[in-house]
Design a protein around this motif. Structure first.
Motif, PDB file in Angstrom:
ATOM      1  N   ASN A 191       0.809  -1.219   0.000  1.00 23.14           N
ATOM      2  CA  ASN A 191       0.000   0.000   0.000  1.00 23.14           C
ATOM      3  C   ASN A 191       0.843   1.271   0.000  1.00 23.14           C
ATOM      4  O   ASN A 191       0.317   2.354   0.268  1.00 23.14           O
ATOM      5  CB  ASN A 191      -0.925   0.006   1.223  1.00 23.14           C
ATOM      6  N   GLU A 192       2.123   1.160  -0.300  1.00 19.91           N
ATOM      7  CA  GLU A 192       2.994   2.329  -0.328  1.00 19.91           C
ATOM      8  C   GLU A 192       2.506   3.369  -1.336  1.00 19.91           C
ATOM      9  O   GLU A 192       2.053   3.033  -2.429  1.00 19.91           O
ATOM     10  CB  GLU A 192       4.411   1.913  -0.717  1.00 19.91           C
ATOM     11  N   ASP A 193       2.612   4.639  -0.957  1.00 19.63           N
ATOM     12  CA  ASP A 193       2.286   5.720  -1.883  1.00 19.63           C
ATOM     13  C   ASP A 193       3.171   5.670  -3.120  1.00 19.63           C
ATOM     14  O   ASP A 193       2.702   5.911  -4.234  1.00 19.63           O
ATOM     15  CB  ASP A 193       2.460   7.074  -1.191  1.00 19.63           C
ATOM     16  N   ASP A 194       4.445   5.378  -2.918  1.00 18.49           N
ATOM     17  CA  ASP A 194       5.375   5.231  -4.033  1.00 18.49           C
ATOM     18  C   ASP A 194       5.194   3.826  -4.611  1.00 18.49           C
ATOM     19  O   ASP A 194       5.607   2.834  -4.011  1.00 18.49           O
ATOM     20  CB  ASP A 194       6.811   5.432  -3.539  1.00 18.49           C
ATOM     21  N   SER A 195       4.595   3.746  -5.783  1.00 11.38           N
ATOM     22  CA  SER A 195       4.274   2.436  -6.357  1.00 11.38           C
ATOM     23  C   SER A 195       5.524   1.647  -6.741  1.00 11.38           C
ATOM     24  O   SER A 195       5.466   0.422  -6.865  1.00 11.38           O
ATOM     25  CB  SER A 195       3.352   2.592  -7.571  1.00 11.38           C
TER      26      SER A 195
END
Length: 272
Positions: free
Chosen positions: A152-156
């Motif tokens: 679920n990291e903002d940075d894909s």
């Protein structure tokens, strides 16, 4: 003649037994000498490394010194030094080199702890991704669950490296999280909503939330499918599923089998 032959046979029978009695001592001494040799080699590598670091002027010089230390055969002394660099205040390229070098320390708890901790941090993306790559190489099956939160990291790109690490570890216990991720990605529309909700922004700024979701799908969909396909084949579940719905049904139908596989993985983690 008969008595001489009997004596010869008795002597031949006795010799192997005598040799067997001496073998444990010889093997123990051989093992001790081997450990001593490895320790001496590790100390020599550390000495050369510290001398090189002391003379280093540029960041690249420090990185080369860490890389060279990482080329040495794995040893607890070297592992401790690499962890000190990774956990220290140095520049990210130097710490990234230490993270890369730790990929040799298979199933090492201290190395795994440090790598996943930095992977979950707010540090530089290159360092975090390198930590994830090394973690995927050395982690036990059971440690693979540490990666799920990073989906679920903002940075894909970080999320993708977490998926790749799951793929590398190959634990059956991560099939369900991967299938759940696939289901989420399949529901993302490939177009912009006509009127994004107010305040729906990419956490990194600039784009709408819709743009961020589309980018996330493009970054993660293929790696997620690949990881599922790899685990599907490895654990004998037949042809890779066409979508998350089919995958969920297969997992439900094979629950006892998957439980047994996980028990076998746990035994391997314990070294049995």
């Amino acid at each position: 003649m008969t008595s001489s032959r009997a004596a010869l046979i008795a002597a031949l029978l006795f010799l192997p037994a005598s040799s067997l009695q001496e073998d444990p001592k010889a093997e123990k001494e051989k093992a001790r000498q081997e450990l001593k040799k490895k320790e001496e080699e590790a100390k020599a590598a550390l000495k050369a490394y510290r001398e090189e670091r002391a003379e280093a002027k540029e960041t690249d010089d420090h990185v080369r010194a860490v890389d060279k230390l990482g080329e040495a055969d794995p040893h607890a002394l070297i592992r401790t030094e690499l962890l000190s660099v990774l956990n220290g205040p140095g520049l990210d390229p130097i710490r990234t080199a230490a993270a890369e070098a730790l990929h040799k320390y298979k199933k090492d708890p201290a190395a795994c702890d440090a790598l996943i901790r930095h992977a979950k941090s707010r540090e530089g993306a290159d360092l975090r991704k390198r930590c994830l790559k090394s973690f995927g190489t050395i982690a036990t099956f059971g440690r693979s669950t540490d990666l799920q939160v990073l989906f679920n990291e903002d940075d894909s790109t970080i999320a993708r490296q977490a998926v790749d690490a799951v793929d590398a570890i190959g634990s059956v216990r991560m099939l369900r999280p991967l299938v759940d991720l696939l289901g989420e990605l399949e529901q993302i529309r490939e177009g912009r909503d006509p009127a994004p909700p107010p305040g729906s922004r990419d956490p990194r700024g600039g784009d709408s939330g819709d743009d961020h979701r589309i980018r996330r799908k493009k970054e993660l969909l293929d790696p997620t499918k690949k990881a599922i396909s790899t685990l599907w084949s490895k654990h004998g579940l037949g042809k890779a599923p066409k979508d998350a719905t089919e995958a969920t049904a297969v997992l439900a139908a094979n629950r006892p089998k998957l439980k047994k596989i996980q028990e076998d993985e746990d035994a391997q983690d314990r070294g049995r």
